[in-house]
Scaffold this motif. Structure first.
Motif, PDB file in Angstrom:
ATOM      1  N   ALA A 159       0.588  -1.145  -0.151  1.00 46.76           N
ATOM      2  CA  ALA A 159       0.276  -0.150  -0.161  1.00 46.76           C
ATOM      3  C   ALA A 159       0.837   1.151  -0.193  1.00 46.76           C
ATOM      4  CB  ALA A 159      -0.875  -0.369   1.186  1.00 46.76           C
ATOM      5  N   VAL A 160       1.971   1.171   0.753  1.00 50.53           N
ATOM      6  CA  VAL A 160       2.807   2.583   0.875  1.00 50.53           C
ATOM      7  C   VAL A 160       4.077   2.344  -0.582  1.00 50.53           C
ATOM      8  CG1 VAL A 160       5.222   3.158   1.633  1.00 50.53           C
ATOM      9  CG2 VAL A 160       2.998   2.208   3.699  1.00 50.53           C
ATOM     10  N   LYS A 161       3.803   1.563  -1.465  1.00 47.75           N
ATOM     11  CA  LYS A 161       4.969   1.632  -2.897  1.00 47.75           C
ATOM     12  C   LYS A 161       3.284   2.478  -3.606  1.00 47.75           C
ATOM     13  CE  LYS A 161       8.146  -2.728  -2.089  1.00 47.75           C
ATOM     14  NZ  LYS A 161       8.242  -3.418  -2.424  1.00 47.75           N
ATOM     15  N   HIS A 162       2.400   2.054  -3.013  1.00 45.82           N
ATOM     16  CA  HIS A 162       1.289   2.489  -4.500  1.00 45.82           C
ATOM     17  C   HIS A 162       0.973   3.746  -4.340  1.00 45.82           C
ATOM     18  CE1 HIS A 162       1.713  -0.990  -6.389  1.00 45.82           C
ATOM     19  NE2 HIS A 162       2.213  -0.672  -7.063  1.00 45.82           N
ATOM     20  N   SER A 163       1.460   4.571  -2.742  1.00 50.06           N
ATOM     21  CA  SER A 163       0.357   5.823  -2.407  1.00 50.06           C
ATOM     22  C   SER A 163       0.968   6.929  -3.073  1.00 50.06           C
ATOM     23  CB  SER A 163       0.485   5.815  -0.403  1.00 50.06           C
ATOM     24  OG  SER A 163       0.096   5.037   0.064  1.00 50.06           O
ATOM     25  N   GLU A 222      -8.459  -4.730   7.252  1.00 51.80           N
ATOM     26  CA  GLU A 222      -8.982  -4.020   5.564  1.00 51.80           C
ATOM     27  C   GLU A 222      -7.891  -3.287   5.715  1.00 51.80           C
ATOM     28  OE1 GLU A 222     -13.280  -3.924   4.840  1.00 51.80           O
ATOM     29  OE2 GLU A 222     -12.450  -2.208   5.018  1.00 51.80           O
ATOM     30  N   VAL A 223      -6.989  -3.277   4.592  1.00 53.31           N
ATOM     31  CA  VAL A 223      -5.991  -2.392   4.538  1.00 53.31           C
ATOM     32  C   VAL A 223      -6.405  -1.824   3.010  1.00 53.31           C
ATOM     33  CG1 VAL A 223      -3.409  -1.888   4.003  1.00 53.31           C
ATOM     34  CG2 VAL A 223      -3.578  -3.940   5.901  1.00 53.31           C
ATOM     35  N   LEU A 224      -5.693   0.023   3.283  1.00 54.42           N
ATOM     36  CA  LEU A 224      -6.649   0.494   2.204  1.00 54.42           C
ATOM     37  C   LEU A 224      -5.348   1.803   1.988  1.00 54.42           C
ATOM     38  CD1 LEU A 224      -8.701   0.305   5.229  1.00 54.42           C
ATOM     39  CD2 LEU A 224     -10.501   1.234   2.689  1.00 54.42           C
ATOM     40  N   ASP A 225      -5.446   1.948   0.766  1.00 56.21           N
ATOM     41  CA  ASP A 225      -4.394   3.123   0.445  1.00 56.21           C
ATOM     42  C   ASP A 225      -5.007   4.024  -0.417  1.00 56.21           C
ATOM     43  OD1 ASP A 225      -4.062   2.678  -2.479  1.00 56.21           O
ATOM     44  OD2 ASP A 225      -2.640   1.157  -1.897  1.00 56.21           O
ATOM     45  N   GLU A 226      -4.774   5.297  -0.872  1.00 55.34           N
ATOM     46  CA  GLU A 226      -4.902   5.971  -1.377  1.00 55.34           C
ATOM     47  C   GLU A 226      -4.328   6.195  -3.038  1.00 55.34           C
ATOM     48  OE1 GLU A 226      -4.288  10.234   1.025  1.00 55.34           O
ATOM     49  OE2 GLU A 226      -5.817   9.415   2.155  1.00 55.34           O
ATOM     50  N   GLY A 227      -3.492   5.108  -3.218  1.00 52.90           N
ATOM     51  CA  GLY A 227      -3.745   5.630  -4.795  1.00 52.90           C
ATOM     52  C   GLY A 227      -4.466   4.878  -6.278  1.00 52.90           C
ATOM     53  N   SER A 266     -13.275   0.054  -3.880  1.00 41.99           N
ATOM     54  CA  SER A 266     -13.294   1.168  -2.707  1.00 41.99           C
ATOM     55  C   SER A 266     -13.330   2.140  -3.938  1.00 41.99           C
ATOM     56  CB  SER A 266     -12.238   1.147  -2.940  1.00 41.99           C
ATOM     57  OG  SER A 266     -11.179   2.153  -1.622  1.00 41.99           O
ATOM     58  N   THR A 267     -13.814   3.280  -2.979  1.00 45.01           N
ATOM     59  CA  THR A 267     -13.785   5.089  -4.358  1.00 45.01           C
ATOM     60  C   THR A 267     -12.790   5.006  -4.319  1.00 45.01           C
ATOM     61  OG1 THR A 267     -14.511   5.547  -2.099  1.00 45.01           O
ATOM     62  CG2 THR A 267     -16.217   5.350  -2.845  1.00 45.01           C
ATOM     63  N   ARG A 268     -12.076   4.811  -3.796  1.00 45.16           N
ATOM     64  CA  ARG A 268     -10.140   5.588  -4.215  1.00 45.16           C
ATOM     65  C   ARG A 268      -9.613   4.382  -3.268  1.00 45.16           C
ATOM     66  NH1 ARG A 268      -7.801  11.059  -1.095  1.00 45.16           N
ATOM     67  NH2 ARG A 268      -6.221  11.319  -2.130  1.00 45.16           N
ATOM     68  N   ARG A 321      -8.389  -1.683  -1.829  1.00 48.19           N
ATOM     69  CA  ARG A 321      -8.817  -1.908  -0.485  1.00 48.19           C
ATOM     70  C   ARG A 321      -8.571  -3.498  -0.715  1.00 48.19           C
ATOM     71  NH1 ARG A 321     -15.263  -1.895   0.396  1.00 48.19           N
ATOM     72  NH2 ARG A 321     -15.344  -2.839   3.048  1.00 48.19           N
ATOM     73  N   ILE A 322      -7.626  -4.300   0.324  1.00 47.17           N
ATOM     74  CA  ILE A 322      -7.713  -5.650   0.797  1.00 47.17           C
ATOM     75  C   ILE A 322      -8.673  -6.218   1.406  1.00 47.17           C
ATOM     76  CG2 ILE A 322      -5.979  -6.800   0.452  1.00 47.17           C
ATOM     77  CD1 ILE A 322      -5.540  -5.608  -2.066  1.00 47.17           C
ATOM     78  N   GLN A 323      -9.114  -6.890   2.003  1.00 47.65           N
ATOM     79  CA  GLN A 323      -9.628  -7.609   2.678  1.00 47.65           C
ATOM     80  C   GLN A 323      -9.490  -8.618   3.355  1.00 47.65           C
ATOM     81  OE1 GLN A 323     -13.751  -7.621   1.130  1.00 47.65           O
ATOM     82  NE2 GLN A 323     -14.564  -5.730   2.691  1.00 47.65           N
ATOM     83  N   VAL A 324      -8.627  -9.305   4.594  1.00 48.84           N
ATOM     84  CA  VAL A 324      -8.917 -10.116   5.340  1.00 48.84           C
ATOM     85  C   VAL A 324      -9.299 -11.246   6.602  1.00 48.84           C
ATOM     86  CG1 VAL A 324      -6.952 -11.681   6.287  1.00 48.84           C
ATOM     87  CG2 VAL A 324      -6.482  -9.626   4.504  1.00 48.84           C
TER      88      VAL A 324
END
Length: 351
Positions: free
Chosen positions: A251-255, A277-282, A337-339, A342-345
């Motif tokens: 997620a950080v790499k693609h932010s 859930e892990v969400l980013d803004e990429g 995800s709207t933005r 979003r990875i769900q576990v």
């Protein structure tokens, strides 16, 4: 009994043969035809019908034998016709075709794996060789900076080999699961803090990209959202660490610059289960790529800014995350995800 099964066809053949013979005998009695002529006609008619039915049964078997022989010699492109037949031969043809599809996919995966591993190993080896050749030829001195560069490539090579060994162990099923009960908030807080420290330490070693699967971003904010705060879960803490750390790293790499990555934890539907859930803004993950996200050596094709110093990693982190979740009997996947992504576990908790 199936209406078009081989048993039905053979039974029909017997019934038709009996009717033909009986009919010819009745004709012989009424017309006073010699019995030998009726016998000859009956035999000829029965042989013709039997030959027709036998050909419809043996021709597909011959083709299946040819295709199976080709597959045994490594040719996975051949397929059996007649998979649409509504009998046992149609089922067998469909099974052989699916087997050929699976073998072809496995063969392609093996070739890609060899090519990708060769590429990943060649890069740090070439960089390390260049550094050492310069030192041996006197082009550069063996000063601390040069040695740090060589050490960085050696560490990169070692991490890649260690990751490949992990994948080999998990494929062989020799990695045990040591599940225990733990508090989610302090546990995830420690994982996030470790990810921040790891990124900061990597960013200090500016120079050649590490390619280790760990990001070098310090501008991305990591946010933890656990509800309720006293939430507990039952899982293998070490394996779950692999899952969360790799998802955060991805997620950080693609932010985008100064983006935000959120790790969200909630109680699952069963005792001690956990929803993460892990969400980013990429740029997010195209829906067409959702099924390939967790494949080995898949770096993704999502367009958009991936932030500075992003070398793409080895493409093994998400594959390891999926393995660790599967080891728990849980589920992992990409959600709408709207933005961003979003990875769900989902971990099942106490069995």
């Amino acid at each position: 009994m199936r209406p078009f099964s081989i048993k039905t066809k053979l039974g029909t053949l017997v019934v038709v043969s009996v009717f033909i013979t009986t009919g010819l005998l009745m004709i012989a009695v009424r017309t006073e035809t010699e019995l030998r002529f009726i016998t000859v006609f009956s035999v000829i008619a029965t042989l013709l019908i039997t030959q027709f039915v036998a050909h419809s049964l043996t021709a597909p078997l011959d083709e299946m034998n040819t295709v199976a022989r080709s597959i045994s010699h490594g040719d996975y492109t051949r397929r059996v016709r007649g998979a649409g037949r509504r009998d046992e031969l149609g089922d067998l043809a469909g099974t052989i075709n699916r087997m050929a599809d699976d073998l072809e996919a496995q063969d392609q995966h093996r070739k890609e794996l060899v090519a990708n591993v060769s590429h990943e190993l060649r890069t740090p080896i070439a960089a390390l060789r260049a550094v050492l050749e310069n030192v041996v030829d006197g082009v550069s001195e063996a000063d601390p900076e040069t040695m740090r560069t060589a050490l960085k490539q050696t560490e990169r090579l070692g991490r890649l080999v260690e990751t490949l060994l992990d994948l080999s162990r998990l494929d062989n099923g020799v990695v045990p699961l040591r599940a225990r009960r733990f508090e989610v908030w302090p546990y995830l807080s420690g994982v996030l803090k470790e990810a921040q420290l790891s990124g900061a330490a990597a960013a200090q070693r500016q120079g050649m990209p590490s390619g280790s699967g760990r990001h070098t971003r310090t501008d991305v904010h990591l946010h933890l959202d656990v509800s309720p705060p006293e939430l507990t879960a039952h899982a293998d803490a070490e394996r779950l660490h692999q899952v969360v750390a790799n998802l955060i790293d991805n997620a950080v790499k693609h932010s985008p610059p100064h983006g935000r990555v959120t790790v969200r934890a909630r109680r699952g539907p069963t005792p001690e289960s956990l929803d993460l859930e892990v969400l980013d803004e990429g740029p997010g993950i195209p829906e067409s790529e959702w099924h390939r996200v967790f494949e080995r050596f898949n770096r993704g094709t999502a367009p958009g800014p991936h932030g500075p110093d992003n070398d793409g990693g080895t493409g093994l982190g998400l594959a390891i995350a999926r393995w660790a979740v599967d080891l728990h009997g849980g589920r992992i996947g990409v959600a709408e995800s709207t933005r961003g992504a979003r990875i769900q576990v989902t971990l099942p908790g106490i069995p």
